[in-house]
Scaffold this motif. Structure first.
Motif, PDB file in Angstrom:
ATOM      1  N   GLN A 228     -29.442  12.582  -0.548  1.00  0.00           N
ATOM      2  CA  GLN A 228     -28.549  12.593  -1.711  1.00  0.00           C
ATOM      3  C   GLN A 228     -29.266  12.073  -2.950  1.00  0.00           C
ATOM      4  O   GLN A 228     -29.097  12.614  -4.049  1.00  0.00           O
ATOM      5  N   LEU A 229     -30.069  11.032  -2.782  1.00  0.00           N
ATOM      6  CA  LEU A 229     -30.814  10.490  -3.923  1.00  0.00           C
ATOM      7  C   LEU A 229     -31.839  11.481  -4.435  1.00  0.00           C
ATOM      8  O   LEU A 229     -32.061  11.586  -5.649  1.00  0.00           O
ATOM      9  N   GLU A 230     -32.471  12.228  -3.530  1.00  0.00           N
ATOM     10  CA  GLU A 230     -33.437  13.232  -3.960  1.00  0.00           C
ATOM     11  C   GLU A 230     -32.750  14.371  -4.705  1.00  0.00           C
ATOM     12  O   GLU A 230     -33.272  14.874  -5.704  1.00  0.00           O
ATOM     13  N   ILE A 231     -31.583  14.777  -4.239  1.00  0.00           N
ATOM     14  CA  ILE A 231     -30.818  15.801  -4.956  1.00  0.00           C
ATOM     15  C   ILE A 231     -30.499  15.311  -6.358  1.00  0.00           C
ATOM     16  O   ILE A 231     -30.697  16.022  -7.350  1.00  0.00           O
ATOM     17  N   ALA A 232     -30.006  14.075  -6.462  1.00  0.00           N
ATOM     18  CA  ALA A 232     -29.667  13.512  -7.769  1.00  0.00           C
ATOM     19  C   ALA A 232     -30.895  13.434  -8.672  1.00  0.00           C
ATOM     20  O   ALA A 232     -30.828  13.762  -9.863  1.00  0.00           O
TER      21      ALA A 232
ATOM     22  N   ARG B 294     -30.209  23.690  -2.574  1.00  0.00           N
ATOM     23  CA  ARG B 294     -30.432  24.388  -1.302  1.00  0.00           C
ATOM     24  C   ARG B 294     -31.822  24.103  -0.735  1.00  0.00           C
ATOM     25  O   ARG B 294     -31.999  24.012   0.481  1.00  0.00           O
ATOM     26  N   SER B 295     -32.828  23.951  -1.600  1.00  0.00           N
ATOM     27  CA  SER B 295     -34.181  23.680  -1.121  1.00  0.00           C
ATOM     28  C   SER B 295     -34.322  22.271  -0.554  1.00  0.00           C
ATOM     29  O   SER B 295     -35.159  22.022   0.309  1.00  0.00           O
ATOM     30  N   ILE B 296     -33.482  21.354  -1.008  1.00  0.00           N
ATOM     31  CA  ILE B 296     -33.552  19.969  -0.541  1.00  0.00           C
ATOM     32  C   ILE B 296     -32.698  19.763   0.706  1.00  0.00           C
ATOM     33  O   ILE B 296     -33.104  19.096   1.655  1.00  0.00           O
ATOM     34  N   ASP B 297     -31.494  20.326   0.710  1.00  0.00           N
ATOM     35  CA  ASP B 297     -30.570  20.136   1.839  1.00  0.00           C
ATOM     36  C   ASP B 297     -30.332  21.469   2.537  1.00  0.00           C
ATOM     37  O   ASP B 297     -29.466  22.247   2.151  1.00  0.00           O
TER      38      ASP B 297
ATOM     39  N   GLU C 194     -23.487   8.795  -9.809  1.00  0.00           N
ATOM     40  CA  GLU C 194     -22.280   8.241  -9.204  1.00  0.00           C
ATOM     41  C   GLU C 194     -21.882   9.123  -8.035  1.00  0.00           C
ATOM     42  O   GLU C 194     -21.654  10.323  -8.197  1.00  0.00           O
ATOM     43  N   VAL C 195     -21.870   8.545  -6.836  1.00  0.00           N
ATOM     44  CA  VAL C 195     -21.350   9.263  -5.677  1.00  0.00           C
ATOM     45  C   VAL C 195     -19.839   9.144  -5.759  1.00  0.00           C
ATOM     46  O   VAL C 195     -19.281   8.068  -5.621  1.00  0.00           O
ATOM     47  N   ILE C 196     -19.212  10.261  -6.037  1.00  0.00           N
ATOM     48  CA  ILE C 196     -17.782  10.248  -6.302  1.00  0.00           C
ATOM     49  C   ILE C 196     -16.988  10.065  -5.021  1.00  0.00           C
ATOM     50  O   ILE C 196     -15.989   9.372  -4.984  1.00  0.00           O
ATOM     51  N   HIS C 197     -17.481  10.659  -3.962  1.00  0.00           N
ATOM     52  CA  HIS C 197     -16.620  10.726  -2.784  1.00  0.00           C
ATOM     53  C   HIS C 197     -17.411  10.617  -1.494  1.00  0.00           C
ATOM     54  O   HIS C 197     -18.406  11.285  -1.309  1.00  0.00           O
ATOM     55  N   GLU C 198     -16.940   9.736  -0.676  1.00  0.00           N
ATOM     56  CA  GLU C 198     -17.348   9.727   0.719  1.00  0.00           C
ATOM     57  C   GLU C 198     -16.132  10.211   1.514  1.00  0.00           C
ATOM     58  O   GLU C 198     -15.191  10.733   0.952  1.00  0.00           O
TER      59      GLU C 198
ATOM     60  N   ARG D 231     -18.729  16.336   0.047  1.00  0.00           N
ATOM     61  CA  ARG D 231     -19.609  15.403  -0.661  1.00  0.00           C
ATOM     62  C   ARG D 231     -19.644  15.792  -2.134  1.00  0.00           C
ATOM     63  O   ARG D 231     -19.693  16.980  -2.466  1.00  0.00           O
ATOM     64  N   SER D 232     -19.622  14.809  -3.003  1.00  0.00           N
ATOM     65  CA  SER D 232     -19.693  15.116  -4.423  1.00  0.00           C
ATOM     66  C   SER D 232     -20.423  14.006  -5.162  1.00  0.00           C
ATOM     67  O   SER D 232     -20.418  12.857  -4.740  1.00  0.00           O
ATOM     68  N   MET D 233     -21.082  14.397  -6.234  1.00  0.00           N
ATOM     69  CA  MET D 233     -21.787  13.417  -7.055  1.00  0.00           C
ATOM     70  C   MET D 233     -21.782  13.873  -8.503  1.00  0.00           C
ATOM     71  O   MET D 233     -21.756  15.069  -8.799  1.00  0.00           O
ATOM     72  N   LEU D 234     -21.762  12.887  -9.397  1.00  0.00           N
ATOM     73  CA  LEU D 234     -21.854  13.132 -10.820  1.00  0.00           C
ATOM     74  C   LEU D 234     -23.209  12.603 -11.269  1.00  0.00           C
ATOM     75  O   LEU D 234     -23.497  11.417 -11.133  1.00  0.00           O
TER      76      LEU D 234
END
Length: 199
Positions: free
Chosen positions: A158-162, A181-184, A115-119, A105-108
């Protein structure tokens, strides 16, 4: 750059790495391998070694994924799959390119958007002759590129991480990793690249 692994022994089923290839770029990689514990740990070590070996030759990010796929395909008796994120940044320019295979999983995260770069894409070792996309971005001060391996696929997480990464853009990469790490809690590997302009 900062990275973290949930496994603190030698039998990790994944790896993270960053290094400087002969062309002077900054290369970052995060990979995982499927299988039983010992089997996947051996495969992960072999994948990391192949990335380092292939980086000695002229390449872009997509070429690296293709070469790693050939290595996994040719060295496996079948059924051994792997995932890999590989990126190359040009120091001082903010330019980065990357390619992916598998389930990393990756995000910018930028100041104003995500932007979720990769699914999921085909894993390494699933077929010969993969042609991965080569994606390019120009990072600006404070932009954060996150790569991670996690069994969680919840969009809300993922949105919370972002959201947290955006709120804490001035934190260090290590501090940002602690936030992730605290979120996921299901994350097993994470690597962060943060763009910082020298004053």
């Amino acid at each position: 750059v900062a990275a973290w692994s949930a496994t603190d022994d030698e039998l990790a089923s994944g790896f993270y790495d960053w290094f400087v290839p002969p062309d002077g770029s900054l290369a970052v990689a995060l990979g995982t391998c499927d299988g039983l514990r010992v089997e996947s740990a051996l495969s992960a070590g072999a994948l990391q070694a192949s990335v380092r070996a292939h980086s000695e030759y002229s390449h872009d990010a997509a070429t690296m994924i293709s070469r790693a796929n050939e290595t996994v395909w040719n060295s496996s008796a079948g059924g051994h799959l792997a995932s890999l994120f590989y990126g190359k940044a040009t120091p001082g320019s903010g330019e980065i390119e990357y390619s992916t295979a598998g389930t990393i999983r990756s995000m910018l995260v930028r100041k104003s958007d995500l932007e979720v770069i990769h699914e999921d894409t085909p894993s390494l070792g699933s077929s010969l002759g993969q042609t991965p996309d080569r994606i390019r971005h120009r990072l600006v001060d404070g932009d954060v590129l996150l790569m991670m391996s996690s069994s969680s696929k919840q969009p809300s997480r993922q949105l919370e991480i972002a959201r947290q990464l955006r709120m804490h853009r001035d934190a260090t990469p290590d501090q940002l990793l602690q936030l992730v790490r605290s979120i996921d809690r299901q994350a097993t590997l994470a690597l962060i690249v943060q763009c910082r302009q020298l004053q």
